[in-house]
Design a protein around this motif. Sequence first.
Motif, PDB file in Angstrom:
ATOM      1  N   LEU A   1      46.937  38.579  38.071  1.00  0.00           N
ATOM      2  CA  LEU A   1      46.928  37.942  39.383  1.00  0.00           C
ATOM      3  C   LEU A   1      47.139  38.929  40.526  1.00  0.00           C
ATOM      4  CD1 LEU A   1      48.902  34.623  38.806  1.00  0.00           C
ATOM      5  CD2 LEU A   1      46.534  34.864  39.536  1.00  0.00           C
TER       6      LEU A   1
ATOM      7  N   VAL B   1      42.422  36.980  34.446  1.00  0.00           N
ATOM      8  CA  VAL B   1      43.488  37.086  35.415  1.00  0.00           C
ATOM      9  C   VAL B   1      44.876  36.902  34.771  1.00  0.00           C
ATOM     10  CG1 VAL B   1      42.072  36.316  37.328  1.00  0.00           C
ATOM     11  CG2 VAL B   1      43.377  34.630  36.045  1.00  0.00           C
TER      12      VAL B   1
ATOM     13  N   TYR C   1      48.819  36.514  44.973  1.00  0.00           N
ATOM     14  CA  TYR C   1      47.760  37.200  44.233  1.00  0.00           C
ATOM     15  C   TYR C   1      47.333  38.415  45.044  1.00  0.00           C
ATOM     16  CZ  TYR C   1      44.175  35.592  47.494  1.00  0.00           C
ATOM     17  OH  TYR C   1      43.426  35.382  48.622  1.00  0.00           O
TER      18      TYR C   1
ATOM     19  N   PRO D   1      53.531  32.713  41.549  1.00  0.00           N
ATOM     20  CA  PRO D   1      52.353  33.197  40.836  1.00  0.00           C
ATOM     21  C   PRO D   1      52.094  32.472  39.534  1.00  0.00           C
ATOM     22  CG  PRO D   1      53.577  35.032  41.752  1.00  0.00           C
ATOM     23  CD  PRO D   1      54.408  33.797  41.982  1.00  0.00           C
TER      24      PRO D   1
ATOM     25  N   LEU E   1      41.962  29.926  42.666  1.00  0.00           N
ATOM     26  CA  LEU E   1      43.011  30.051  41.661  1.00  0.00           C
ATOM     27  C   LEU E   1      43.793  28.753  41.498  1.00  0.00           C
ATOM     28  CD1 LEU E   1      44.382  33.612  42.524  1.00  0.00           C
ATOM     29  CD2 LEU E   1      42.850  32.976  40.644  1.00  0.00           C
TER      30      LEU E   1
END
Length: 255
Positions: free
Chosen positions: A224, A252, A212, A15, A72
């Motif tokens: 996320l 985010v 996510y 992540p 992302l």
Amino acid sequence: MPVSADHGPSTAPRPDRLRRRPGPPPWVAMYHSVGDCSDDPYRVTVSPGRLDRQLGWLRRRGLRGVGVHELLAARARGEGQGLVGLTFDDGYADFLTHALPLLRRHACSATLFVLPGRLGGENAWDPDGPRKPLLSAEGIRRAAAEGVEIGSHGLTHVDLTRTDDALLRAEVRDSRAALREVTGADVHGFCYPYGRLDRRAVGAVRDAGYSYACATGPGDLCGLFALPRVHIGERDTAWRLRLKQLLRRHSVEGV
């Protein structure tokens, strides 16, 4: 459908590698069914004509719709300008017949959040409104072959904030394993059914190896694993889309 155990260590990107660089927050649009809107008590259906005009509006503004994982990853590289996340929840069969041709026409892609515990079934979780068929395993593979990102919406569309720990793990972890078997590819994204989440659900999603997760509107949790999205419906004409674009405010940065 029978669900196997998870397939060992996750190969999803960490992540922190998807954490966005400083800049405006991502805009992620939330769709569901694409088809006849005449009986739509939950306002989750967009007609093909309306979706065509909405995607055309994006393209005229120099924007391109992509899946959330692609969005992302691009933002993490500092290359996400001009990209908008497009998501379709529940995995309705009309995605193949109505949405996918329009995405192709406008050179867009999307993330499709599906329910591997209801393959080939229908939207039995909706007490009102018409029964709508869901994609089969073959339908999901067809979408994936067209470059659509496949994500999990849980196994059967239950409120994760009201489940016990065993059911929570099954809905989150086992759905990921099942989709790996269906597509032969990793599954990066999760979408909370009904948009309902709490810290326990977020923790289960993180622990299951997703990179996510998408919620609905902004809430107490962000980051996320609780990405807010903008609901897009049949009433969203160009000026409403512009207003929704201007109103997005949430980051985010990590939960």
